[in-house]
Motif scaffolding. Structure first.
Motif, PDB file in Angstrom:
ATOM      1  N   GLY A 112       0.815  -1.213   0.000  1.00  0.00           N
ATOM      2  CA  GLY A 112       0.000   0.000   0.000  1.00  0.00           C
ATOM      3  C   GLY A 112       0.846   1.260   0.000  1.00  0.00           C
ATOM      4  N   ARG A 113       1.920   1.268   0.799  1.00  0.00           N
ATOM      5  CA  ARG A 113       2.810   2.438   0.837  1.00  0.00           C
ATOM      6  C   ARG A 113       3.469   2.667  -0.513  1.00  0.00           C
ATOM      7  NH1 ARG A 113       1.833   6.379   4.270  1.00  0.00           N
ATOM      8  NH2 ARG A 113       0.756   5.409   6.030  1.00  0.00           N
ATOM      9  N   MET A 114       3.811   1.586  -1.196  1.00  0.00           N
ATOM     10  CA  MET A 114       4.414   1.714  -2.521  1.00  0.00           C
ATOM     11  C   MET A 114       3.434   2.388  -3.477  1.00  0.00           C
ATOM     12  SD  MET A 114       5.694  -1.296  -5.102  1.00  0.00           S
ATOM     13  CE  MET A 114       3.981  -1.807  -5.388  1.00  0.00           C
ATOM     14  N   HIS A 115       2.167   1.948  -3.463  1.00  0.00           N
ATOM     15  CA  HIS A 115       1.162   2.557  -4.339  1.00  0.00           C
ATOM     16  C   HIS A 115       0.876   4.002  -3.923  1.00  0.00           C
ATOM     17  CE1 HIS A 115       0.481  -1.100  -6.485  1.00  0.00           C
ATOM     18  NE2 HIS A 115      -0.045  -1.742  -5.456  1.00  0.00           N
ATOM     19  N   LEU A 116       0.879   4.265  -2.627  1.00  0.00           N
ATOM     20  CA  LEU A 116       0.568   5.608  -2.150  1.00  0.00           C
ATOM     21  C   LEU A 116       1.607   6.615  -2.633  1.00  0.00           C
ATOM     22  CD1 LEU A 116      -1.673   6.871  -0.436  1.00  0.00           C
ATOM     23  CD2 LEU A 116      -0.185   6.632   1.555  1.00  0.00           C
ATOM     24  N   GLY A 168       2.863   6.749  -5.411  1.00  0.00           N
ATOM     25  CA  GLY A 168       2.631   7.078  -6.811  1.00  0.00           C
ATOM     26  C   GLY A 168       1.900   8.388  -7.005  1.00  0.00           C
ATOM     27  N   ARG A 169       1.056   8.728  -6.042  1.00  0.00           N
ATOM     28  CA  ARG A 169       0.319   9.993  -5.998  1.00  0.00           C
ATOM     29  C   ARG A 169      -0.729  10.153  -7.097  1.00  0.00           C
ATOM     30  NH1 ARG A 169       2.294   9.851  -1.456  1.00  0.00           N
ATOM     31  NH2 ARG A 169       3.200  11.664  -0.410  1.00  0.00           N
ATOM     32  N   ALA A 170      -0.811   9.247  -8.054  1.00  0.00           N
ATOM     33  CA  ALA A 170      -1.900   9.295  -9.030  1.00  0.00           C
ATOM     34  C   ALA A 170      -3.165   8.778  -8.368  1.00  0.00           C
ATOM     35  CB  ALA A 170      -1.559   8.454 -10.255  1.00  0.00           C
ATOM     36  N   ALA A 171      -4.322   9.184  -8.879  1.00  0.00           N
ATOM     37  CA  ALA A 171      -5.594   8.808  -8.266  1.00  0.00           C
ATOM     38  C   ALA A 171      -5.745   7.288  -8.198  1.00  0.00           C
ATOM     39  CB  ALA A 171      -6.759   9.417  -9.039  1.00  0.00           C
ATOM     40  N   GLU A 172      -5.499   6.607  -9.313  1.00  0.00           N
ATOM     41  CA  GLU A 172      -5.658   5.151  -9.347  1.00  0.00           C
ATOM     42  C   GLU A 172      -4.690   4.480  -8.382  1.00  0.00           C
ATOM     43  OE1 GLU A 172      -5.374   1.392 -12.512  1.00  0.00           O
ATOM     44  OE2 GLU A 172      -5.141   3.463 -13.204  1.00  0.00           O
ATOM     45  N   SER A 173      -3.459   4.984  -8.322  1.00  0.00           N
ATOM     46  CA  SER A 173      -2.460   4.395  -7.433  1.00  0.00           C
ATOM     47  C   SER A 173      -2.864   4.547  -5.974  1.00  0.00           C
ATOM     48  CB  SER A 173      -1.099   5.062  -7.677  1.00  0.00           C
ATOM     49  OG  SER A 173      -0.111   4.515  -6.835  1.00  0.00           O
ATOM     50  N   MET A 174      -3.378   5.721  -5.614  1.00  0.00           N
ATOM     51  CA  MET A 174      -3.769   5.932  -4.220  1.00  0.00           C
ATOM     52  C   MET A 174      -5.029   5.150  -3.862  1.00  0.00           C
ATOM     53  SD  MET A 174      -2.655   9.796  -3.147  1.00  0.00           S
ATOM     54  CE  MET A 174      -3.269  10.756  -4.530  1.00  0.00           C
ATOM     55  N   GLN A 175      -5.922   4.955  -4.817  1.00  0.00           N
ATOM     56  CA  GLN A 175      -7.086   4.107  -4.565  1.00  0.00           C
ATOM     57  C   GLN A 175      -6.653   2.662  -4.347  1.00  0.00           C
ATOM     58  OE1 GLN A 175     -10.070   4.907  -3.927  1.00  0.00           O
ATOM     59  NE2 GLN A 175     -10.565   6.851  -4.905  1.00  0.00           N
ATOM     60  N   ARG A 176      -5.663   2.200  -5.104  1.00  0.00           N
ATOM     61  CA  ARG A 176      -5.129   0.846  -4.897  1.00  0.00           C
ATOM     62  C   ARG A 176      -4.492   0.747  -3.512  1.00  0.00           C
ATOM     63  NH1 ARG A 176      -1.394  -1.025  -9.740  1.00  0.00           N
ATOM     64  NH2 ARG A 176      -1.330  -2.898  -8.429  1.00  0.00           N
ATOM     65  N   ALA A 177      -3.805   1.804  -3.107  1.00  0.00           N
ATOM     66  CA  ALA A 177      -3.200   1.818  -1.778  1.00  0.00           C
ATOM     67  C   ALA A 177      -4.273   1.680  -0.704  1.00  0.00           C
ATOM     68  CB  ALA A 177      -2.404   3.104  -1.574  1.00  0.00           C
ATOM     69  N   LEU A 194      -6.820   8.452   2.352  1.00  0.00           N
ATOM     70  CA  LEU A 194      -7.982   9.338   2.201  1.00  0.00           C
ATOM     71  C   LEU A 194      -7.556  10.796   2.245  1.00  0.00           C
ATOM     72  CD1 LEU A 194     -10.493   7.411   4.482  1.00  0.00           C
ATOM     73  CD2 LEU A 194     -10.631   7.648   1.995  1.00  0.00           C
ATOM     74  N   GLY A 195      -6.648  11.121   3.167  1.00  0.00           N
ATOM     75  CA  GLY A 195      -6.188  12.501   3.273  1.00  0.00           C
ATOM     76  C   GLY A 195      -5.464  12.960   2.020  1.00  0.00           C
ATOM     77  N   LEU A 196      -4.629  12.092   1.444  1.00  0.00           N
ATOM     78  CA  LEU A 196      -3.894  12.475   0.241  1.00  0.00           C
ATOM     79  C   LEU A 196      -4.804  12.535  -0.982  1.00  0.00           C
ATOM     80  CD1 LEU A 196      -0.578  10.496   0.790  1.00  0.00           C
ATOM     81  CD2 LEU A 196      -0.821  12.988   0.601  1.00  0.00           C
ATOM     82  N   LEU A 197      -5.786  11.642  -1.052  1.00  0.00           N
ATOM     83  CA  LEU A 197      -6.753  11.715  -2.147  1.00  0.00           C
ATOM     84  C   LEU A 197      -7.446  13.077  -2.141  1.00  0.00           C
ATOM     85  CD1 LEU A 197      -8.256   8.124  -2.026  1.00  0.00           C
ATOM     86  CD2 LEU A 197      -7.220   9.186  -4.047  1.00  0.00           C
ATOM     87  N   TYR A 250      -3.976  -3.665  13.731  1.00  0.00           N
ATOM     88  CA  TYR A 250      -2.720  -3.186  13.159  1.00  0.00           C
ATOM     89  C   TYR A 250      -2.788  -1.674  12.988  1.00  0.00           C
ATOM     90  CZ  TYR A 250       1.474  -3.521  10.184  1.00  0.00           C
ATOM     91  OH  TYR A 250       2.730  -3.400   9.650  1.00  0.00           O
ATOM     92  N   ALA A 251      -2.140  -0.953  13.890  1.00  0.00           N
ATOM     93  CA  ALA A 251      -2.220   0.510  13.887  1.00  0.00           C
ATOM     94  C   ALA A 251      -1.737   1.105  12.574  1.00  0.00           C
ATOM     95  CB  ALA A 251      -1.406   1.076  15.053  1.00  0.00           C
ATOM     96  N   VAL A 252      -0.656   0.560  12.022  1.00  0.00           N
ATOM     97  CA  VAL A 252      -0.087   1.111  10.791  1.00  0.00           C
ATOM     98  C   VAL A 252      -1.065   0.986   9.621  1.00  0.00           C
ATOM     99  CG1 VAL A 252       1.776   0.828   9.102  1.00  0.00           C
ATOM    100  CG2 VAL A 252       2.283   0.771  11.543  1.00  0.00           C
ATOM    101  N   ALA A 253      -1.892  -0.054   9.622  1.00  0.00           N
ATOM    102  CA  ALA A 253      -2.894  -0.202   8.567  1.00  0.00           C
ATOM    103  C   ALA A 253      -3.963   0.878   8.685  1.00  0.00           C
ATOM    104  CB  ALA A 253      -3.522  -1.595   8.625  1.00  0.00           C
ATOM    105  N   TRP A 254      -4.387   1.175   9.930  1.00  0.00           N
ATOM    106  CA  TRP A 254      -5.347   2.263  10.128  1.00  0.00           C
ATOM    107  C   TRP A 254      -4.742   3.597   9.685  1.00  0.00           C
ATOM    108  CZ3 TRP A 254     -10.214   1.454  10.474  1.00  0.00           C
ATOM    109  CH2 TRP A 254     -10.723   0.342  11.159  1.00  0.00           C
ATOM    110  N   VAL A 255      -3.455   3.800   9.984  1.00  0.00           N
ATOM    111  CA  VAL A 255      -2.776   5.017   9.526  1.00  0.00           C
ATOM    112  C   VAL A 255      -2.801   5.089   8.005  1.00  0.00           C
ATOM    113  CG1 VAL A 255      -0.555   6.220   9.391  1.00  0.00           C
ATOM    114  CG2 VAL A 255      -1.276   5.189  11.539  1.00  0.00           C
ATOM    115  N   GLY A 256      -2.566   3.945   7.361  1.00  0.00           N
ATOM    116  CA  GLY A 256      -2.582   3.928   5.901  1.00  0.00           C
ATOM    117  C   GLY A 256      -3.915   4.366   5.332  1.00  0.00           C
ATOM    118  N   VAL A 257      -5.006   3.902   5.939  1.00  0.00           N
ATOM    119  CA  VAL A 257      -6.338   4.333   5.487  1.00  0.00           C
ATOM    120  C   VAL A 257      -6.473   5.846   5.625  1.00  0.00           C
ATOM    121  CG1 VAL A 257      -8.808   4.224   5.974  1.00  0.00           C
ATOM    122  CG2 VAL A 257      -7.442   2.126   5.965  1.00  0.00           C
ATOM    123  N   GLY A 258      -6.065   6.376   6.787  1.00  0.00           N
ATOM    124  CA  GLY A 258      -6.159   7.815   7.001  1.00  0.00           C
ATOM    125  C   GLY A 258      -5.297   8.599   6.029  1.00  0.00           C
TER     126      GLY A 258
END
Length: 226
Positions: free
Chosen positions: A109-113, A115-124, A149-152, A138-146
């Motif tokens: 997910g971090r790798m896709h995030l 990318g900063r493109a819309a599709e890449s961040m949705q995959r993340a 969404l914040g970067l989108l 898993y706290a880090v997974a919850w952080v990833g969701v936040g």
């Protein structure tokens, strides 16, 4: 850092590009037939001198993998004369999750995030949500969701309606692990979006993670949360 994965540049040149004065860390992970091997090298950039190298291997389980990760981090800290507190060394020994699959999904997910493109961040975002399906604490997974969404929202791909959900995810990360550095950093980024956004969230109703997880004085939250 992934741009240097297959490079033939000297560590000294990489250090100069990154603004690093002294240390460069190289390493690779190999996985085969249920076993893993991690090779790590610490290089003094100005001289291109390999000052320390270590290999860790074992059966591919969450316990063994994170144990190797903790040992490598502790050994590197010793090599660069970084003084860790007893609490920091204790934190190194904690397993972030019992699920290697959740860890793998978060890494992907971090790798896709990045990318900063819309599709890449949705995959993340999907990767982080799948990680939570197999490792709900898993706290880090919850952080990833936040973060996703914040970067989108920050890149203009979605509207402000996703920000309360992002805040809720970060709050769950802090409830799972109140000392999770990634969660506190994510919360800071989200507060920045709140303060700079078009509506400025002046009537924000989402619960402030600082108030629930690390209570502030009764004079009120400096971020302006209600």
């Amino acid at each position: 850092m992934r741009s240097y994965r297959d490079t033939d540049k000297r560590p000294a040149d990489i250090a100069a590009q990154l603004g690093v004065r002294r240390w460069v860390l190289e390493g690779e992970v190999q996985v085969s037939d249920g076993y893993f091997r991690v090779n790590v090298r610490l290089i003094e950039a100005p001289s291109d001198r390999n000052t320390w190298a270590q290999a860790h291997e074992g059966r591919l389980t969450a316990e063994k993998f994170f144990q190797a990760q903790a040992e490598i981090a502790g050994e590197i800290a010793d090599q660069v004369s970084l003084q860790l507190t007893p609490e920091e060394r204790w934190r190194l020994q904690e397993n972030p999750t019992a699920s290697l699959e959740a860890f793998r999904l978060c890494t992907e997910g971090r790798m896709h995030l990045d990318g900063r493109a819309a599709e890449s961040m949705q995959r993340a975002l999907r990767c982080f949500e799948e990680a939570l399906a197999v490792g709900t604490d898993y706290a880090v997974a919850w952080v990833g969701v936040g973060d996703a969404l914040g970067l989108l929202h920050a890149y203009g791909y979605v509207g402000e309606e996703v920000l309360p959900r992002a805040a809720e995810a970060i709050q769950k990360a802090l409830e799972s692990d109140p000392r999770c550095a990634e969660a506190h950093a994510a919360f800071g980024r989200l507060l920045g979006q709140r303060n700079l956004g078009p509506s400025r969230w002046t009537n924000c109703a989402w619960p402030c993670p600082w108030r629930r997880v690390m209570p502030r004085p009764t004079t009120g939250c400096r971020s302006g949360c209600t």
